[in-house]
Write a protein that holds these residues in place. Structure first.
Motif, PDB file in Angstrom:
ATOM      1  N   SER A 313       0.821  -1.219   0.000  1.00 39.29           N
ATOM      2  CA  SER A 313       0.000   0.000   0.000  1.00 39.29           C
ATOM      3  C   SER A 313       0.850   1.261   0.000  1.00 39.29           C
ATOM      4  N   CYS A 316      -0.405   4.804  -0.860  1.00 41.86           N
ATOM      5  CA  CYS A 316      -1.685   5.223  -0.273  1.00 41.86           C
ATOM      6  C   CYS A 316      -1.549   6.411   0.675  1.00 41.86           C
ATOM      7  N   PHE A 322      -8.607   3.334   3.386  1.00 41.65           N
ATOM      8  CA  PHE A 322      -8.364   3.065   1.974  1.00 41.65           C
ATOM      9  C   PHE A 322      -9.658   3.071   1.162  1.00 41.65           C
ATOM     10  N   GLU A 323     -10.726   2.615   1.761  1.00 41.32           N
ATOM     11  CA  GLU A 323     -11.993   2.496   1.039  1.00 41.32           C
ATOM     12  C   GLU A 323     -12.633   3.838   0.720  1.00 41.32           C
ATOM     13  N   MET A 343      -7.809   0.080  -3.538  1.00 39.26           N
ATOM     14  CA  MET A 343      -8.942  -0.812  -3.298  1.00 39.26           C
ATOM     15  C   MET A 343      -9.319  -1.577  -4.563  1.00 39.26           C
ATOM     16  N   ASP A 344      -9.200  -0.934  -5.735  1.00 36.69           N
ATOM     17  CA  ASP A 344      -9.416  -1.670  -6.995  1.00 36.69           C
ATOM     18  C   ASP A 344      -8.453  -2.854  -7.081  1.00 36.69           C
ATOM     19  N   LEU A 346      -6.785  -4.295  -4.574  1.00 38.57           N
ATOM     20  CA  LEU A 346      -7.037  -5.265  -3.511  1.00 38.57           C
ATOM     21  C   LEU A 346      -8.162  -6.221  -3.890  1.00 38.57           C
ATOM     22  N   THR A 347      -9.262  -5.692  -4.394  1.00 40.15           N
ATOM     23  CA  THR A 347     -10.381  -6.566  -4.772  1.00 40.15           C
ATOM     24  C   THR A 347     -10.024  -7.426  -5.980  1.00 40.15           C
ATOM     25  N   ASN A 381      -9.035  -0.506   7.754  1.00 40.89           N
ATOM     26  CA  ASN A 381      -8.217  -1.112   6.704  1.00 40.89           C
ATOM     27  C   ASN A 381      -8.026  -2.608   6.933  1.00 40.89           C
ATOM     28  N   ALA A 384     -11.001  -4.352   5.726  1.00 38.83           N
ATOM     29  CA  ALA A 384     -11.023  -4.393   4.252  1.00 38.83           C
ATOM     30  C   ALA A 384     -10.090  -5.477   3.728  1.00 38.83           C
ATOM     31  N   ASN A 388     -11.455  -9.015   1.727  1.00 38.60           N
ATOM     32  CA  ASN A 388     -11.037  -9.296   0.348  1.00 38.60           C
ATOM     33  C   ASN A 388     -10.089 -10.485   0.245  1.00 38.60           C
TER      34      ASN A 388
END
Length: 579
Positions: A313, A316, A322-323, A343-344, A346-347, A381, A384, A388
């Motif tokens: 990260s 960041c 982050f979200e 986040m893009d 990460l997912t 975080n 999140a 994921n």
């Protein structure tokens, strides 16, 4: 309920005759703390637990290495767990009886006579298989690391205390995979092509991952490293940590375009190494980084079952979750020119890979003492990450051997609790820690944290991992308010030498920022700088910035430079840290 002490010891601690060494360590810790709580001489024996005894059962495969159960009935207490889990079960029981393991210099052990354990049935299996941060309390004090339930590379926990996840190589390893001194002259094609030149010099480039010779050289080096480290559970095959670019030869560029990210080319390369070496090293996981240009996930390539991804990260903002962070400068570009948020990525990695780790950042590495406004985002975080599909987290911290200021002990404690349980009660942990560690100054410490976080949230101030102290966040008025709160705390603990020492240490943070801001304005107050440095050393701290000694940082202050790194060609050029 079970009564363990009522003027005399009423229970024994029992482990099986053939119990593993971790059970013996767990039993010794339980005996020690029960003795502190009651004054009783508890005895550890081998055999079958009797009525009212505490039985420790190690080696429950269904709980993995880290899981455990606690079962308290009217007939006694049973603790069961894996090789680390049986030790964690002991600490969990002690915490439920009021013990706290806040820091190496702050444990709370209540006196309980009688000592009665309420009925309970507890089962805990952590969602993260890998849990690590590198604050010095845990990297240099193994027993405290075990109490904190971390198990990562930094902690070097011996097997009798549960062991840790060891790496043969730990990140940024291209120069180990294909050493320049061995291959650069004869085989420049093994190294990344950039702007028409092969990047064969140290600290300049990466590898060409499409070249068959690169693969064979890597397999040779990796095999040698694994043979030299037979206990290693992981090895990292990952890009170097400098501004070298990924290879732009025709084959690598075509692969990057097809995959939509250079990570696809990297995954295919690591997969080949992992496949070739798996028969000889079936226990090893081959790790790589999703870092800078490899941060976006690939379209097609998927890691093998013995390959893991560690998503970083580093770009960041850490002042916001982050979200929800709206800073447009935190994205990473892909070969087609598009860009995605962390986040893009990460997912996307959650869909591509089943064994994803995170490399996160919890401090300002350019200026360790600078207050970092991430307190309210650590839990958001972490949730999140787990949501994921992340299975391991490394929270990179101020890793200086002498520790640091910016309430590092508190942040380390909160992070360890989150690594174990993303839904833990962070507010309670902060309250309990500050009450114990700072005593009467605790309300001022908590107000100090709120002041910094409120300012970052209210004014939507973005803070990176390596930023200069921000004029937006650290105005003169803010520094005055921060200093006033800590001075109130100092006044509240007058006569309490230990807590005065701790609050004085916290005051070093706004003092440091004020000095750095003055230097930026062209003002060099030699008396203030030297006084600060003397107090810094009095607290036995070593580094004010990553990789450089406090003496080098002091020199930069006196010379009016932003950082000690300005004296070196590369940020790893100064000698290793010494205490």
């Amino acid at each position: 309920m079970a009564t363990l002490y009522d003027g005399k010891v009423l229970a024994g601690i029992v482990i099986a005759p053939d119990a593993p060494q971790q059970a013996a360590y767990a039993a010794s810790q339980l005996r020690h703390y029960l003795g502190l709580m009651t004054g009783g001489a508890f005895v550890v024996s081998n055999g079958v637990p009797g009525n009212n005894d505490i039985g420790l059962l190690a080696g429950d495969a269904s709980l993995g290495d880290d899981g455990f159960t606690i079962d308290v009935t009217g007939q006694g207490i049973t603790l069961a767990g894996g090789k680390r889990g049986i030790i964690y079960a002991v600490y969990e029981l002690l915490e439920r009886l009021g013990c706290r393991f806040f820091a190496i210099d702050c444990e709370v052990v209540p006196v309980c006579t009688p000592l009665v354990v309420p009925m309970m049935q507890v089962k805990q299996v952590p969602e993260l298989e890998y849990r690590e941060h590198n604050y010095s309390d845990l990297t240099q004090h193994t027993r405290f690391a075990v109490k904190s339930r971390v198990n990562g590379q930094s902690h070097r926990i011996s097997e009798d205390m549960g062991g840790h996840t060891s790496y043969a190589w730990f990140v940024h390893t291209y120069d180990k995979m294909v050493p320049q001194e061995e291959y650069a002259d004869a085989h420049p094609e093994y190294y990344a092509l950039w702007e028409g030149k092969r990047q064969t010099q140290k600290h300049t480039g990466q590898l060409c991952l499409s070249c068959e010779g690169t693969l064979e050289a890597t397999i040779k080096s990796v095999r040698k490293a694994l043979l030299a480290n037979p206990d290693a559970k992981m090895i990292s095959l990952s890009q170097n940590d400098w501004n070298g670019h990924n290879c732009q030869c025709a084959a690598c560029a075509a692969s990057d375009q097809e995959e939509g990210s250079p990570s696809g080319t990297l995954i295919k390369f690591v997969n080949k190494v992992a496949e070739r070496l798996e028969p000889e090293f079936p226990q090893v996981v081959f790790s790589t980084l999703a870092y800078n240009y490899t941060r976006p996930a690939p379209r097609h390539a998927k890691p093998r079952h013995n390959v893991s991804i560690q998503l970083c990260s580093i770009e960041c903002c850490f002042a916001h979750p982050f979200e929800t962070c709206d800073d447009p400068h935190r994205s990473v570009k892909r070969p087609d020119g598009s860009a995605g948020s962390f986040m893009d990525d990460l997912t996307s990695w959650g869909r591509v890979s089943r064994r994803n780790f995170i490399w996160d950042y919890t401090t300002c590495f350019a200026h360790y003492p600078t207050p970092h406004p991430n307190w309210r985002n650590l839990q958001r975080n972490m949730r999140a990450f787990v949501r994921n599909g992340v299975t391991g987290v490394f929270e990179q911290a101020n890793g200086a051997k002498g520790g640091g200021t910016d309430l590092n002990e508190l942040r380390a404690y909160v992070i360890t609790k989150l690594l174990w349980d993303k839904d833990t009660d962070v507010a309670r942990h902060i309250r309990e820690f500050t009450d114990a560690y700072y005593g009467a100054a605790a309300p001022m410490i908590r107000a100090y944290i709120d002041l910094i976080c409120d300012k970052a949230e209210k004014d939507n101030i973005h803070v990176g991992f390596n930023d200069e102290p921000s004029d937006e966040l650290f105005s003169d008025d803010m520094l005055d308010q921060m200093t006033a709160l800590l001075n109130q705390g100092l006044e509240a603990v007058q006569g309490d030498a230990v807590r005065m020492w701790r609050v004085h240490k916290a005051l070093l943070s706004p003092r440091y920022v004020r000095i750095r801001r003055d230097i930026k304005r062209g003002k060099t107050d030699i008396q203030a700088i030297n006084a600060f440095f003397a107090d810094w050393r009095a607290h036995r701290m070593t580094r004010m910035e990553e990789w450089f000694s406090a003496e080098t940082s002091l020199r930069s202050m006196l010379d009016g430079k932003p950082r000690g790194v300005d004296y070196f060609a590369h940020w790893i050029d100064e000698s290793p840290e010494v205490l």
